[in-house]
Design a protein around this motif. Structure first.
Motif, PDB file in Angstrom:
ATOM      1  N   GLY A  75       0.812  -1.214   0.000  1.00  9.10           N
ATOM      2  CA  GLY A  75       0.000   0.000   0.000  1.00  9.10           C
ATOM      3  C   GLY A  75       0.845   1.264   0.000  1.00  9.10           C
ATOM      4  N   TRP A  76       0.161   2.390  -0.183  1.00  8.47           N
ATOM      5  CA  TRP A  76       0.882   3.650  -0.376  1.00  8.47           C
ATOM      6  C   TRP A  76       1.523   4.168   0.909  1.00  8.47           C
ATOM      7  CZ3 TRP A  76      -0.137   8.201   2.140  1.00  8.47           C
ATOM      8  CH2 TRP A  76      -1.375   8.316   2.797  1.00  8.47           C
ATOM      9  N   GLN A  77       0.903   3.930   2.071  1.00 12.98           N
ATOM     10  CA  GLN A  77       1.496   4.441   3.310  1.00 12.98           C
ATOM     11  C   GLN A  77       2.838   3.767   3.590  1.00 12.98           C
ATOM     12  OE1 GLN A  77      -1.722   3.887   6.200  1.00 12.98           O
ATOM     13  NE2 GLN A  77      -2.099   6.087   6.149  1.00 12.98           N
ATOM     14  N   PHE A  78       2.867   2.439   3.453  1.00 14.43           N
ATOM     15  CA  PHE A  78       4.127   1.717   3.621  1.00 14.43           C
ATOM     16  C   PHE A  78       5.168   2.217   2.632  1.00 14.43           C
ATOM     17  CE2 PHE A  78       6.872  -1.606   1.932  1.00 14.43           C
ATOM     18  CZ  PHE A  78       7.527  -2.052   3.076  1.00 14.43           C
ATOM     19  N   THR A  79       4.773   2.399   1.379  1.00 17.87           N
ATOM     20  CA  THR A  79       5.716   2.808   0.342  1.00 17.87           C
ATOM     21  C   THR A  79       6.258   4.204   0.608  1.00 17.87           C
ATOM     22  OG1 THR A  79       4.498   1.435  -1.233  1.00 17.87           O
ATOM     23  CG2 THR A  79       6.029   3.053  -2.146  1.00 17.87           C
ATOM     24  N   LEU A  80       5.390   5.119   1.012  1.00 14.65           N
ATOM     25  CA  LEU A  80       5.838   6.482   1.305  1.00 14.65           C
ATOM     26  C   LEU A  80       6.804   6.496   2.488  1.00 14.65           C
ATOM     27  CD1 LEU A  80       5.738   9.544   0.912  1.00 14.65           C
ATOM     28  CD2 LEU A  80       3.687   9.585   2.374  1.00 14.65           C
TER      29      LEU A  80
END
Length: 200
Positions: A75-80
């Motif tokens: 997901g985007w939160q982990f990636t950011l």
């Protein structure tokens, strides 16, 4: 606290700063001793030794392809958060050798200290839904698609990495490097509860 989504922005920022800072200190210890380690950081260290390029830029560039994989898997939160942690580590690893020097650093103690510091850095990042990117993300995706266990992928990658290191470095350096990598993995294995800290 069992859900990483419940951490505040301040708590996440502190964890990313601590994780990246301690990881950068670990890399400073590692490269001062001329050692290597596993995973993506180990690949970046080997490339740095072979080319003379700085660890920070190499590590940052190596991780670029993994962000899309991280987004798909985590997901985007982990990636950011992972992008920020990798960027901060890359920058700090350039500056930290000017902030810290060692008149006397026993290689065995240095390898163990590297492992302990790096393990604690990774634990902080894991608990707040981040990582230092790289092979671990790819391993999870391969596990999803093929059933081949992520731990086995990481083990095979590290075995290949240390095999290459053995052709470039003397046996004592490789042995000390293995000791440091072993301590990192022991710290994580003993202290990390994936079901408690990361929702995947």
């Amino acid at each position: 606290m069992t859900d990483p989504a419940r951490h505040s922005l301040t708590e996440d920022a502190q964890a990313l700063a601590y994780g990246a800072g301690m990881a950068a200190f670990g890399i400073t210890l590692l490269t001062h001793l001329g050692l290597v380690t596993g995973q993506t950081a180990g690949l970046a260290v080997l490339i740095s030794y072979a080319t003379g390029w700085g660890f920070g830029p190499v590590f940052f560039v190596i991780n670029i392809p993994f962000y899309w994989l991280g987004y798909r898997r985590m997901g985007w939160q982990f990636t950011l958060k992972t992008f920020l942690a990798v960027g901060l580590l890359s920058a700090l690893s350039l500056w930290m050798p000017g902030w810290v020097s060692f008149d006397n650093l026993n290689p065995i103690f240095g390898a163990i200290l590297f492992g302990a510091v790096s393990g604690s850095a990774l634990l902080a990042l894991f608990r707040h839904g981040a990582s230092l990117g790289g092979v671990g993300i790819l391993a999870l995706l391969l596990q999803d698609k093929t059933g081949f266990r992520a731990g086995h992928t990481q083990l095979l990658f590290d075995a290949a990495l240390f095999a290459v290191a053995a052709t470039l470095l003397d046996w004592r350096t490789v042995a000390l490097s293995f000791l440091g990598a072993l301590v990192v993995n022991l710290v994580i294995a003993i202290n990390h509860r994936r079901d408690r800290y990361i929702a995947t």
